[in-house]
Design an enzyme around this catalytic site. Structure first.
Site, mmCIF file in Angstrom:
data_model
loop_
_atom_site.group_PDB
_atom_site.id
_atom_site.type_symbol
_atom_site.label_atom_id
_atom_site.label_comp_id
_atom_site.label_asym_id
_atom_site.label_seq_id
_atom_site.Cartn_x
_atom_site.Cartn_y
_atom_site.Cartn_z
ATOM 1 N N HIS A 231 -11.078 25.832 -5.980
ATOM 2 C CA HIS A 231 -9.893 26.676 -5.875
ATOM 3 C C HIS A 231 -9.778 27.212 -4.455
ATOM 4 C CE1 HIS A 231 -6.839 29.614 -6.940
ATOM 5 N NE2 HIS A 231 -7.529 30.500 -6.249
ATOM 6 N N LEU B 47 -6.200 -10.890 12.704
ATOM 7 C CA LEU B 47 -6.681 -10.839 11.315
ATOM 8 C C LEU B 47 -6.074 -9.625 10.602
ATOM 9 C CD1 LEU B 47 -10.420 -11.670 12.156
ATOM 10 C CD2 LEU B 47 -8.675 -13.244 11.269
ATOM 11 N N GLY B 48 -6.263 -9.569 9.282
ATOM 12 C CA GLY B 48 -5.803 -8.375 8.536
ATOM 13 C C GLY B 48 -4.589 -8.605 7.651
ATOM 14 N N GLY C 297 12.845 0.067 -4.481
ATOM 15 C CA GLY C 297 11.420 -0.048 -4.802
ATOM 16 C C GLY C 297 10.590 0.645 -3.737
ATOM 17 N N CYS D 31 -0.946 -6.591 5.317
ATOM 18 C CA CYS D 31 -1.259 -5.164 5.220
ATOM 19 C C CYS D 31 -1.504 -4.532 6.595
ATOM 20 C CB CYS D 31 -2.472 -4.992 4.318
ATOM 21 S SG CYS D 31 -2.982 -3.298 4.115
HETATM 22 P P1 FAD Z 1 -1.773 -10.889 2.833
HETATM 23 O O1 FAD Z 1 -2.115 -9.550 3.349
HETATM 24 O O2 FAD Z 1 -0.342 -11.260 2.746
HETATM 25 O O3 FAD Z 1 -2.558 -11.911 3.769
HETATM 26 C C1 FAD Z 1 -2.445 -13.272 3.636
HETATM 27 C C2 FAD Z 1 -2.732 -13.905 4.967
HETATM 28 O O4 FAD Z 1 -2.812 -15.310 4.765
HETATM 29 C C3 FAD Z 1 -1.650 -13.702 6.008
HETATM 30 O O5 FAD Z 1 -2.196 -13.157 7.170
HETATM 31 C C4 FAD Z 1 -1.090 -15.099 6.269
HETATM 32 O O6 FAD Z 1 -0.766 -15.311 7.646
HETATM 33 C C5 FAD Z 1 -2.254 -15.969 5.866
HETATM 34 N N1 FAD Z 1 -1.842 -17.289 5.410
HETATM 35 C C6 FAD Z 1 -0.935 -17.594 4.448
HETATM 36 N N2 FAD Z 1 -0.876 -18.926 4.254
HETATM 37 C C7 FAD Z 1 -1.763 -19.464 5.109
HETATM 38 C C8 FAD Z 1 -2.170 -20.787 5.368
HETATM 39 N N3 FAD Z 1 -1.662 -21.805 4.678
HETATM 40 N N4 FAD Z 1 -3.102 -20.999 6.331
HETATM 41 C C9 FAD Z 1 -3.641 -19.964 7.034
HETATM 42 N N5 FAD Z 1 -3.302 -18.689 6.808
HETATM 43 C C10 FAD Z 1 -2.381 -18.444 5.857
HETATM 44 N N6 FAD Z 1 -0.089 -2.330 -0.326
HETATM 45 C C11 FAD Z 1 -0.818 -1.225 -0.576
HETATM 46 O O7 FAD Z 1 -1.738 -1.277 -1.397
HETATM 47 N N7 FAD Z 1 -0.572 -0.056 0.081
HETATM 48 C C12 FAD Z 1 0.432 0.066 0.972
HETATM 49 O O8 FAD Z 1 0.630 1.141 1.537
HETATM 50 C C13 FAD Z 1 1.236 -1.074 1.238
HETATM 51 N N8 FAD Z 1 2.242 -1.003 2.118
HETATM 52 C C14 FAD Z 1 2.982 -2.120 2.377
HETATM 53 C C15 FAD Z 1 4.044 -2.013 3.262
HETATM 54 C C16 FAD Z 1 4.824 -3.116 3.547
HETATM 55 C C17 FAD Z 1 5.969 -2.987 4.516
HETATM 56 C C18 FAD Z 1 4.511 -4.374 2.946
HETATM 57 C C19 FAD Z 1 5.321 -5.579 3.273
HETATM 58 C C20 FAD Z 1 3.470 -4.487 2.053
HETATM 59 C C21 FAD Z 1 2.702 -3.348 1.745
HETATM 60 N N9 FAD Z 1 1.659 -3.403 0.836
HETATM 61 C C22 FAD Z 1 0.930 -2.280 0.565
HETATM 62 C C23 FAD Z 1 1.299 -4.644 0.139
HETATM 63 C C24 FAD Z 1 0.075 -5.279 0.813
HETATM 64 O O9 FAD Z 1 0.370 -5.530 2.164
HETATM 65 C C25 FAD Z 1 -0.298 -6.576 0.101
HETATM 66 O O10 FAD Z 1 -0.460 -6.351 -1.279
HETATM 67 C C26 FAD Z 1 -1.597 -7.118 0.675
HETATM 68 O O11 FAD Z 1 -1.487 -7.353 2.051
HETATM 69 C C27 FAD Z 1 -1.990 -8.420 -0.046
HETATM 70 O O12 FAD Z 1 -3.161 -8.908 0.509
HETATM 71 P P2 FAD Z 1 -3.489 -10.477 0.489
HETATM 72 O O13 FAD Z 1 -4.821 -10.589 1.129
HETATM 73 O O14 FAD Z 1 -3.314 -11.010 -0.873
HETATM 74 O O15 FAD Z 1 -2.381 -11.163 1.386
HETATM 75 P P1 NAI Z 2 9.729 -3.776 -5.364
HETATM 76 O O1 NAI Z 2 9.523 -4.754 -6.430
HETATM 77 O O2 NAI Z 2 8.880 -2.550 -5.299
HETATM 78 O O3 NAI Z 2 11.225 -3.238 -5.402
HETATM 79 C C1 NAI Z 2 12.327 -4.079 -5.313
HETATM 80 C C2 NAI Z 2 13.512 -3.359 -5.879
HETATM 81 O O4 NAI Z 2 14.669 -4.116 -5.607
HETATM 82 C C3 NAI Z 2 13.438 -3.184 -7.385
HETATM 83 O O5 NAI Z 2 13.726 -1.843 -7.697
HETATM 84 C C4 NAI Z 2 14.508 -4.140 -7.897
HETATM 85 O O6 NAI Z 2 15.094 -3.707 -9.098
HETATM 86 C C5 NAI Z 2 15.494 -4.105 -6.748
HETATM 87 N N1 NAI Z 2 16.359 -5.265 -6.653
HETATM 88 C C6 NAI Z 2 16.035 -6.567 -6.880
HETATM 89 N N2 NAI Z 2 17.109 -7.346 -6.661
HETATM 90 C C7 NAI Z 2 18.126 -6.528 -6.283
HETATM 91 C C8 NAI Z 2 19.468 -6.722 -5.914
HETATM 92 N N3 NAI Z 2 19.980 -7.935 -5.890
HETATM 93 N N4 NAI Z 2 20.225 -5.662 -5.583
HETATM 94 C C9 NAI Z 2 19.690 -4.403 -5.604
HETATM 95 N N5 NAI Z 2 18.418 -4.158 -5.950
HETATM 96 C C10 NAI Z 2 17.649 -5.199 -6.273
HETATM 97 O O7 NAI Z 2 9.652 -4.611 -4.014
HETATM 98 P P2 NAI Z 2 9.557 -4.166 -2.500
HETATM 99 O O8 NAI Z 2 9.961 -2.739 -2.333
HETATM 100 O O9 NAI Z 2 10.252 -5.203 -1.725
HETATM 101 O O10 NAI Z 2 8.009 -4.268 -2.237
HETATM 102 C C11 NAI Z 2 7.328 -5.518 -2.378
HETATM 103 C C12 NAI Z 2 5.907 -5.339 -2.750
HETATM 104 O O11 NAI Z 2 5.170 -4.762 -1.695
HETATM 105 C C13 NAI Z 2 5.767 -4.450 -3.944
HETATM 106 O O12 NAI Z 2 5.323 -5.270 -5.008
HETATM 107 C C14 NAI Z 2 4.733 -3.443 -3.608
HETATM 108 O O13 NAI Z 2 3.668 -3.509 -4.512
HETATM 109 C C15 NAI Z 2 4.237 -3.832 -2.227
HETATM 110 N N6 NAI Z 2 4.258 -2.622 -1.417
HETATM 111 C C16 NAI Z 2 3.390 -1.620 -1.741
HETATM 112 C C17 NAI Z 2 3.422 -0.429 -1.074
HETATM 113 C C18 NAI Z 2 2.514 0.647 -1.504
HETATM 114 O O14 NAI Z 2 1.574 0.380 -2.229
HETATM 115 N N7 NAI Z 2 2.713 1.871 -1.066
HETATM 116 C C19 NAI Z 2 4.343 -0.186 0.032
HETATM 117 C C20 NAI Z 2 5.239 -1.298 0.265
HETATM 118 C C21 NAI Z 2 5.156 -2.461 -0.434
#
Ligand code: FAD
Ligand code: NAI
Length: 464
Positions: free
Chosen positions: A443, A40-41, A181, A44
């Site tokens: 502070h 689960l989870g 990004g 994220c």
């Molecule tokens: P998800 O977490 O994507 O969960 C959806 C779940 O649904 C999945 O487990 C999937 O297996 C399941 N599912 C999908 N379709 C089906 C189906 N048909 N049947 C059964 N199960 C299904 N956000 C932050 O706020 N802070 C961060 O630091 C951050 N870091 C990130 C780092 C990375 C590398 C990535 C990729 C993302 C990061 N994010 C971060 C973004 C964050 O993970 C997502 O915004 C968040 O997980 C979205 O939650 P959700 O519940 O909408 O979907």
């Molecule tokens: P992003 O949307 O943050 O960044 C993608 C970047 O790729 C943009 O700067 C865009 O201009 C660039 N790009 C797009 N097409 C390109 C191309 N053809 N060549 C070069 N550059 C190109 O998406 P990212 O980093 O993949 O993250 C996905 C999502 O995951 C984000 O929406 C973010 O909200 C979420 N996330 C959140 C984190 C957090 O809250 N700390 C950590 C990691 C992910």
């Protein structure tokens, strides 16, 4: 209930779905959650927020120990070495404990986990791994997946998505990141700290799209100082695998001569797309918008009564805390209560060093909407930051020129992710910059920079 197996069936157990399921159960509704993953989870906990933050933390420790940065404090470490598999092991433990924690919470709250892929079989029916269940309310919380560039195949050996980049078995010599990004900069930071040369190729003329312009410029300056090569205004036209390396062809975004970058690993981080294919939404009478998202109203209701949607599968920022808050709100709405999320006050944090955080309007958006006053305070003038020798960044407070109401706060600082919570709470309470300026801040703390930036809105900071 006679005809239904459940009051609520949530599809997806990410931060949106698991929170919705737990809250629905807490409210006395018979609840199940379908999840295709083994744990689960969601994204994220399994392959997103949690493992990336574990590696960011660990790589920071390594860099501090290895680079000699601690020597200026008299802490001399010689011969610090990297044991990457131990680092991955500790990351895996954090993931296991947290995903296991959700399983415990499901049991505690009597949420039934339906294991397997779910797809609609009707407006109130879903097939989960061959079994059809009926629910009065169905919440789509299916999240999002990695997007790749046309013609570029992810193999997670040399050409990686974020999941592959969280699991590299060795530090690449040269990592080329496509996309400046959040993922590119966070995971780029991990491997840079562990010893890789990192080149970030960004199509736009600045990194971190969507953030405040001044924050984007300041962050780029800091990343360059750290040794990142930032190739902004540059597009990737091809990636070719050559044995254990890859050739990345780039050219100016506006066209021009091509150049080939030799990479030991390539991370494709150009955004994510909603998981709405394969859900058989047609069976429920639902359609997605042109970005593949399920549109919802203020209550998270879709166009089909009884079907709701939250999180990354819907429009808005793809953030775990946005999904979680929507999970609580949707469950409360299903239960007949009033669940609300204020989408104008969703903080965003990039967990690099320094961290980069913002909430509310950027200065550009605020100026477009009306007259504003802006106060800024640099950490170079904050006593705690100076004491810690940690002076990169600033706090910027943007307020309405007439009402003084805070419209946005943007922070670059080692503690930005923690500090932004205060700004979000102040904005949620409708605070003015004066309210923040006259709140007593302890502070010496980094948070005093927030107070001083608020004081600067009226031109009266003390320490600058
Ligand atoms: P998800 O977490 O994507 O969960 C959806 C779940 O649904 C999945 O487990 C999937 O297996 C399941 N599912 C999908 N379709 C089906 C189906 N048909 N049947 C059964 N199960 C299904 N956000 C932050 O706020 N802070 C961060 O630091 C951050 N870091 C990130 C780092 C990375 C590398 C990535 C990729 C993302 C990061 N994010 C971060 C973004 C964050 O993970 C997502 O915004 C968040 O997980 C979205 O939650 P959700 O519940 O909408 O979907
Ligand atoms: P992003 O949307 O943050 O960044 C993608 C970047 O790729 C943009 O700067 C865009 O201009 C660039 N790009 C797009 N097409 C390109 C191309 N053809 N060549 C070069 N550059 C190109 O998406 P990212 O980093 O993949 O993250 C996905 C999502 O995951 C984000 O929406 C973010 O909200 C979420 N996330 C959140 C984190 C957090 O809250 N700390 C950590 C990691 C992910």
């Amino acid at each position: 209930m006679a005809d239904y197996d459940y009051d609520v069936l949530v599809i997806g157990a990410g931060p949106g779905g698991y929170v919705a399921a737990i809250r629905a159960a807490q409210l006395g509704l018979k609840t199940a959650c379908a999840e295709a993953r083994e744990t689960l989870g969601g994204t994220c906990l399994n392959v997103g927020c949690i493992p990336s933050k574990a590696l960011l933390h660990a790589s920071e420790l390594y860099e501090e120990a290895h680079s000699g940065a601690l020597a200026k404090w008299g802490v001399k470490i010689e011969g610090a070495t990297l044991d990457l598999s131990t680092m991955h092991g500790e990351k895996a433990k954090a993931v296991k404990e947290l995903t296991g924690g959700i399983e415990f919470l499901f049991k505690k709250n009597k949420v039934e986990w339906l294991k397997g892929h779910a797809k609609f079989a009707g407006k109130d029916a879903v097939d989960v791994a061959g079994r059809t269940v009926r629910a009065k309310n169905i919440v789509i919380a299916t999240g999002s997946s990695v997007t790749t560039l046309p013609g570029i195949a992810i193999d997670n050996e040399v050409v990686l998505d974020s999941t592959g980049a969280l699991a590299l078995p060795q530090v690449p010599g040269h990592l080329v990141v496509i996309g400046g990004g959040v993922i590119g900069l966070e995971l780029g930071s991990v491997w840079k700290r562990l010893g890789a040369k990192v080149t970030v190729v960004e199509y736009l003329d600045q990194i971190l799209p969507g953030m405040d312009e001044e924050v984007r410029r300041e962050s780029a300056k800091i990343f360059k100082k750290q040794g990142f090569e930032l190739r902004t205004g540059t597009k990737v036209t091809g990636v070719e695998r050559a044995g254990s390396t890859a050739h990345v062809t780039v050219e100016p975004a506006e066209g021009g001569p091509a150049e080939v970058l030799e990479a030991d690993a390539v991370l494709v981080a150009i955004g994510r797309r909603p998981n709405t294919d394969g859900l058989n939404l047609e069976a429920a009478g639902l359609r997605v918008n042109n970005r593949g998202q399920v549109e919802v109203d203020h209550d998270f209701a879709t166009a089909v009564p009884g079907v709701w949607a939250i999180g990354d599968a819907t429009p808005g920022p793809m953030l775990a805390h946005k999904a979680e808050d929507e999970g609580i709100a949707v469950a409360e709405n299903i239960a007949g209560l009033t669940g609300i999320v204020n989408h104008a006050v969703i903080p965003a944090v990039v967990y690099t060093n320094p961290e980069i955080a913002g909430v509310g309007l950027t200065e550009e958006q605020a100026r477009e909407a009306g007259e504003v006053k802006v106060g800024k305070f640099p950490f170079a003038a904050n006593s705690r930051a100076k004491t810690n020798r940690d002076t990169d960044g600033f706090v910027k407070v943007i307020a309405d020129a007439k009402t003084d109401r805070v419209l946005g706060v943007h922070i670059v600082s080692s503690l930005a992710g923690t500090l932004i919570a205060q700004a979000a709470q102040a904005m949620e309470f409708g605070a003015t910059s004066e309210d923040i300026a006259y709140t007593c801040h302890a502070h010496p703390t980094h948070s005093e920079a927030m107070k001083e930036a608020a004081m600067a809105v009226t031109g009266k900071p003390i320490h600058i």
